[in-house]
Design a protein around this motif. Structure first.
Motif, PDB file in Angstrom:
ATOM      1  N   ASN A  22     -70.455 -17.585   0.122  1.00 26.15           N
ATOM      2  CA  ASN A  22     -69.550 -18.720  -0.088  1.00 26.15           C
ATOM      3  C   ASN A  22     -69.578 -19.233  -1.536  1.00 26.15           C
ATOM      4  O   ASN A  22     -68.692 -19.977  -1.929  1.00 26.15           O
ATOM      5  N   LEU A  23     -70.542 -18.813  -2.325  1.00 24.47           N
ATOM      6  CA  LEU A  23     -70.658 -19.265  -3.713  1.00 24.47           C
ATOM      7  C   LEU A  23     -70.209 -18.210  -4.733  1.00 24.47           C
ATOM      8  O   LEU A  23     -70.343 -18.427  -5.930  1.00 24.47           O
ATOM      9  N   VAL A  24     -69.678 -17.104  -4.261  1.00 22.81           N
ATOM     10  CA  VAL A  24     -69.393 -15.981  -5.155  1.00 22.81           C
ATOM     11  C   VAL A  24     -68.479 -16.363  -6.320  1.00 22.81           C
ATOM     12  O   VAL A  24     -68.752 -16.017  -7.465  1.00 22.81           O
ATOM     13  N   HIS A  25     -67.408 -17.086  -6.081  1.00 16.96           N
ATOM     14  CA  HIS A  25     -66.467 -17.428  -7.157  1.00 16.96           C
ATOM     15  C   HIS A  25     -67.051 -18.466  -8.104  1.00 16.96           C
ATOM     16  O   HIS A  25     -66.903 -18.342  -9.327  1.00 16.96           O
ATOM     17  N   GLN A  26     -67.716 -19.469  -7.560  1.00 17.62           N
ATOM     18  CA  GLN A  26     -68.351 -20.489  -8.399  1.00 17.62           C
ATOM     19  C   GLN A  26     -69.408 -19.859  -9.310  1.00 17.62           C
ATOM     20  O   GLN A  26     -69.498 -20.181 -10.490  1.00 17.62           O
ATOM     21  N   PHE A  27     -70.216 -18.967  -8.729  1.00 21.90           N
ATOM     22  CA  PHE A  27     -71.295 -18.343  -9.496  1.00 21.90           C
ATOM     23  C   PHE A  27     -70.737 -17.455 -10.610  1.00 21.90           C
ATOM     24  O   PHE A  27     -71.186 -17.521 -11.749  1.00 21.90           O
ATOM     25  N   ARG A  28     -69.744 -16.669 -10.296  1.00 20.41           N
ATOM     26  CA  ARG A  28     -69.164 -15.750 -11.291  1.00 20.41           C
ATOM     27  C   ARG A  28     -68.560 -16.520 -12.468  1.00 20.41           C
ATOM     28  O   ARG A  28     -68.703 -16.110 -13.617  1.00 20.41           O
ATOM     29  N   ARG A  29     -67.908 -17.641 -12.201  1.00 21.18           N
ATOM     30  CA  ARG A  29     -67.316 -18.435 -13.285  1.00 21.18           C
ATOM     31  C   ARG A  29     -68.356 -18.928 -14.288  1.00 21.18           C
ATOM     32  O   ARG A  29     -68.029 -19.198 -15.440  1.00 21.18           O
ATOM     33  N   CYS A  30     -69.603 -19.017 -13.870  1.00 23.67           N
ATOM     34  CA  CYS A  30     -70.653 -19.527 -14.751  1.00 23.67           C
ATOM     35  C   CYS A  30     -71.071 -18.539 -15.831  1.00 23.67           C
ATOM     36  O   CYS A  30     -71.637 -18.947 -16.844  1.00 23.67           O
ATOM     37  N   GLN A  37     -77.905 -16.234 -23.346  1.00 21.68           N
ATOM     38  CA  GLN A  37     -79.074 -15.980 -22.507  1.00 21.68           C
ATOM     39  C   GLN A  37     -78.961 -16.898 -21.293  1.00 21.68           C
ATOM     40  O   GLN A  37     -78.515 -18.036 -21.420  1.00 21.68           O
ATOM     41  N   PHE A  38     -79.388 -16.406 -20.138  1.00 21.25           N
ATOM     42  CA  PHE A  38     -79.176 -17.128 -18.891  1.00 21.25           C
ATOM     43  C   PHE A  38     -80.475 -17.462 -18.188  1.00 21.25           C
ATOM     44  O   PHE A  38     -81.398 -16.659 -18.147  1.00 21.25           O
ATOM     45  N   THR A  39     -80.498 -18.670 -17.631  1.00 18.57           N
ATOM     46  CA  THR A  39     -81.554 -19.098 -16.719  1.00 18.57           C
ATOM     47  C   THR A  39     -80.873 -19.500 -15.424  1.00 18.57           C
ATOM     48  O   THR A  39     -79.922 -20.281 -15.443  1.00 18.57           O
ATOM     49  N   ILE A  40     -81.364 -18.958 -14.331  1.00 17.07           N
ATOM     50  CA  ILE A  40     -80.838 -19.311 -13.019  1.00 17.07           C
ATOM     51  C   ILE A  40     -81.908 -20.147 -12.328  1.00 17.07           C
ATOM     52  O   ILE A  40     -82.992 -19.648 -12.016  1.00 17.07           O
ATOM     53  N   ASP A  41     -81.603 -21.417 -12.128  1.00 20.85           N
ATOM     54  CA  ASP A  41     -82.539 -22.365 -11.540  1.00 20.85           C
ATOM     55  C   ASP A  41     -82.304 -22.430 -10.031  1.00 20.85           C
ATOM     56  O   ASP A  41     -81.252 -22.876  -9.584  1.00 20.85           O
ATOM     57  N   LEU A  42     -83.299 -21.967  -9.271  1.00 22.07           N
ATOM     58  CA  LEU A  42     -83.165 -21.902  -7.818  1.00 22.07           C
ATOM     59  C   LEU A  42     -84.030 -22.944  -7.109  1.00 22.07           C
ATOM     60  O   LEU A  42     -84.337 -22.792  -5.927  1.00 22.07           O
ATOM     61  N   ARG A  43     -84.404 -24.010  -7.795  1.00 20.51           N
ATOM     62  CA  ARG A  43     -85.296 -25.021  -7.202  1.00 20.51           C
ATOM     63  C   ARG A  43     -84.725 -25.653  -5.939  1.00 20.51           C
ATOM     64  O   ARG A  43     -85.472 -26.105  -5.085  1.00 20.51           O
ATOM     65  N   LYS A  44     -83.405 -25.680  -5.799  1.00 20.13           N
ATOM     66  CA  LYS A  44     -82.784 -26.305  -4.628  1.00 20.13           C
ATOM     67  C   LYS A  44     -82.185 -25.280  -3.671  1.00 20.13           C
ATOM     68  O   LYS A  44     -81.352 -25.608  -2.838  1.00 20.13           O
ATOM     69  N   VAL A  45     -82.629 -24.022  -3.798  1.00 21.42           N
ATOM     70  CA  VAL A  45     -82.169 -22.960  -2.898  1.00 21.42           C
ATOM     71  C   VAL A  45     -83.255 -22.708  -1.865  1.00 21.42           C
ATOM     72  O   VAL A  45     -84.376 -22.337  -2.212  1.00 21.42           O
ATOM     73  N   LEU A  61     -78.158 -11.859  -3.321  1.00 22.90           N
ATOM     74  CA  LEU A  61     -78.801 -10.794  -4.097  1.00 22.90           C
ATOM     75  C   LEU A  61     -77.747  -9.938  -4.800  1.00 22.90           C
ATOM     76  O   LEU A  61     -77.899  -9.575  -5.974  1.00 22.90           O
ATOM     77  N   GLY A  62     -76.668  -9.655  -4.095  1.00 21.10           N
ATOM     78  CA  GLY A  62     -75.580  -8.878  -4.688  1.00 21.10           C
ATOM     79  C   GLY A  62     -74.944  -9.590  -5.869  1.00 21.10           C
ATOM     80  O   GLY A  62     -74.592  -8.963  -6.873  1.00 21.10           O
ATOM     81  N   MET A  63     -74.808 -10.909  -5.769  1.00 21.87           N
ATOM     82  CA  MET A  63     -74.234 -11.674  -6.888  1.00 21.87           C
ATOM     83  C   MET A  63     -75.140 -11.599  -8.115  1.00 21.87           C
ATOM     84  O   MET A  63     -74.657 -11.498  -9.248  1.00 21.87           O
ATOM     85  N   LEU A  64     -76.450 -11.644  -7.900  1.00 26.81           N
ATOM     86  CA  LEU A  64     -77.378 -11.514  -9.021  1.00 26.81           C
ATOM     87  C   LEU A  64     -77.266 -10.128  -9.655  1.00 26.81           C
ATOM     88  O   LEU A  64     -77.273  -9.999 -10.886  1.00 26.81           O
ATOM     89  N   LEU A  65     -77.152  -9.103  -8.823  1.00 27.63           N
ATOM     90  CA  LEU A  65     -76.993  -7.743  -9.354  1.00 27.63           C
ATOM     91  C   LEU A  65     -75.673  -7.580 -10.096  1.00 27.63           C
ATOM     92  O   LEU A  65     -75.619  -6.942 -11.156  1.00 27.63           O
ATOM     93  N   ASN A  66     -74.595  -8.153  -9.558  1.00 29.73           N
ATOM     94  CA  ASN A  66     -73.303  -8.086 -10.250  1.00 29.73           C
ATOM     95  C   ASN A  66     -73.388  -8.773 -11.607  1.00 29.73           C
ATOM     96  O   ASN A  66     -72.835  -8.274 -12.589  1.00 29.73           O
ATOM     97  N   MET A  67     -74.063  -9.897 -11.665  1.00 30.50           N
ATOM     98  CA  MET A  67     -74.251 -10.600 -12.932  1.00 30.50           C
ATOM     99  C   MET A  67     -75.036  -9.725 -13.905  1.00 30.50           C
ATOM    100  O   MET A  67     -74.658  -9.577 -15.068  1.00 30.50           O
ATOM    101  N   HIS A  68     -76.123  -9.135 -13.421  1.00 30.65           N
ATOM    102  CA  HIS A  68     -76.943  -8.257 -14.266  1.00 30.65           C
ATOM    103  C   HIS A  68     -76.107  -7.101 -14.806  1.00 30.65           C
ATOM    104  O   HIS A  68     -76.158  -6.787 -15.994  1.00 30.65           O
ATOM    105  N   ASN A  69     -75.326  -6.468 -13.933  1.00 30.82           N
ATOM    106  CA  ASN A  69     -74.496  -5.339 -14.362  1.00 30.82           C
ATOM    107  C   ASN A  69     -73.423  -5.773 -15.355  1.00 30.82           C
ATOM    108  O   ASN A  69     -73.143  -5.067 -16.318  1.00 30.82           O
TER     109      ASN A  69
END
Length: 99
Positions: A25-33, A41-49, A57-65
């Motif tokens: 459900n967050l795929v579009h919001q995450f990609r826009r970031c 350089q990117f930091t992904i803060d998951l303190r509230k996840v 996991l797939g979204m993180l891999l897509n970002m990495h790629n």
């Protein structure tokens, strides 16, 4: 459940914060970031996840790629134990710096 990004143009960094379940459900919001910010350089803060599923996991891999051709680093920070366990089992420590 939401995603927000804090962009610092001077230091060329982006901090992406995710709240709630990190899933499809967050795929579009995450990609826009991160789109069109290959030189950052990117930091992904998951303190509230509290949960990450295969789509997260797939979204993180897509970002990495997507960012792979740049010099940008991707750090994952502030993970709760249950999220860190999923990242560890999935061997994401091989592609991301997890703190």
């Amino acid at each position: 459940m939401s995603v927000s990004a804090e962009v610092d143009s001077c230091s060329r960094t982006v901090t992406i914060s995710v709240v709630g379940t990190f899933g499809f459900n967050l795929v579009h919001q995450f990609r826009r970031c991160y789109v069109d910010k290959r030189e950052y350089q990117f930091t992904i803060d998951l303190r509230k996840v509290d949960y990450i599923d295969s789509a997260g996991l797939g979204m993180l891999l897509n970002m990495h790629n997507y960012l792979e051709q740049s010099d940008g680093d991707i750090r994952i920070t502030n993970t709760l134990p249950q999220v860190r366990k999923v990242l560890s089992i999935s061997r994401f420590d091989k592609k991301f710096e997890i703190e």
